[in-house]
Design a protein around this motif. Structure first.
Motif, PDB file in Angstrom:
ATOM      1  N   ASP A  40      47.180   7.774 -62.594  1.00 60.54           N
ATOM      2  CA  ASP A  40      46.900   8.696 -61.485  1.00 60.54           C
ATOM      3  C   ASP A  40      45.774   9.649 -61.844  1.00 60.54           C
ATOM      4  O   ASP A  40      44.887   9.921 -61.013  1.00 60.54           O
ATOM      5  N   GLN A  41      45.779  10.166 -63.062  1.00 58.80           N
ATOM      6  CA  GLN A  41      44.724  11.079 -63.488  1.00 58.80           C
ATOM      7  C   GLN A  41      43.366  10.375 -63.492  1.00 58.80           C
ATOM      8  O   GLN A  41      42.357  10.947 -63.062  1.00 58.80           O
ATOM      9  N   VAL A  42      43.328   9.156 -63.980  1.00 63.31           N
ATOM     10  CA  VAL A  42      42.070   8.404 -64.019  1.00 63.31           C
ATOM     11  C   VAL A  42      41.562   8.153 -62.600  1.00 63.31           C
ATOM     12  O   VAL A  42      40.362   8.288 -62.334  1.00 63.31           O
ATOM     13  N   ARG A  48      36.777  12.013 -57.920  1.00 64.39           N
ATOM     14  CA  ARG A  48      35.945  13.210 -58.060  1.00 64.39           C
ATOM     15  C   ARG A  48      34.528  12.836 -58.484  1.00 64.39           C
ATOM     16  O   ARG A  48      33.542  13.370 -57.969  1.00 64.39           O
ATOM     17  N   ALA A  49      34.406  11.883 -59.411  1.00 62.65           N
ATOM     18  CA  ALA A  49      33.085  11.456 -59.868  1.00 62.65           C
ATOM     19  C   ALA A  49      32.296  10.799 -58.733  1.00 62.65           C
ATOM     20  O   ALA A  49      31.085  11.015 -58.601  1.00 62.65           O
ATOM     21  N   THR A  51      32.638  11.463 -55.549  1.00 61.29           N
ATOM     22  CA  THR A  51      32.237  12.543 -54.642  1.00 61.29           C
ATOM     23  C   THR A  51      31.018  13.282 -55.195  1.00 61.29           C
ATOM     24  O   THR A  51      30.066  13.566 -54.457  1.00 61.29           O
ATOM     25  N   GLU A  52      31.038  13.577 -56.491  1.00 59.93           N
ATOM     26  CA  GLU A  52      29.899  14.252 -57.115  1.00 59.93           C
ATOM     27  C   GLU A  52      28.651  13.382 -57.048  1.00 59.93           C
ATOM     28  O   GLU A  52      27.549  13.872 -56.789  1.00 59.93           O
ATOM     29  N   ARG A  53      28.813  12.074 -57.260  1.00 56.00           N
ATOM     30  CA  ARG A  53      27.679  11.158 -57.183  1.00 56.00           C
ATOM     31  C   ARG A  53      27.093  11.145 -55.778  1.00 56.00           C
ATOM     32  O   ARG A  53      25.874  11.214 -55.600  1.00 56.00           O
ATOM     33  N   ASP A  54      27.948  11.081 -54.766  1.00 56.85           N
ATOM     34  CA  ASP A  54      27.474  11.063 -53.385  1.00 56.85           C
ATOM     35  C   ASP A  54      26.757  12.366 -53.028  1.00 56.85           C
ATOM     36  O   ASP A  54      25.733  12.354 -52.339  1.00 56.85           O
TER      37      ASP A  54
END
Length: 88
Positions: A40-42, A48-49, A51-54
């Motif tokens: 779940d954490q991964v 999140r990664a 979203t940051e990339r987008d």
């Protein structure tokens, strides 16, 4: 050995094997719970990664468009300078 002793030994073996199975079962349950937690954490970090990339891609697109607009403005001003008799 009489029947009572054999029965007691079999009962002891049964209790010990039952305890071992319960212990190993609980360990497996704990390992599965930890694995699910890590998974779940991964997945959350991956989301999140992404979203940051987008967001970074969107910011890059804005900056690239601004650069194009600036180059067009520079070319327009250079033409204006030449029309007014100056050196660009």
């Amino acid at each position: 050995m009489d029947a009572a002793t054999i029965g007691a030994v079999l009962a002891l073996v049964g209790v010990l094997s039952g305890s071992a199975v319960a212990y190993l079962g609980k360990r497996g349950e704990n390992a599965t719970a930890r694995f699910n937690s890590v998974t779940d954490q991964v997945q959350e970090e991956l989301a999140r990664a992404k979203t940051e990339r987008d967001t970074a891609r969107a910011e890059l697109a804005v900056l690239q468009q601004q650069r194009k607009d600036d180059l067009i403005e520079i070319a327009r001003l250079q033409i204006k300078v030449i029309q007014l008799g100056g050196e660009p």
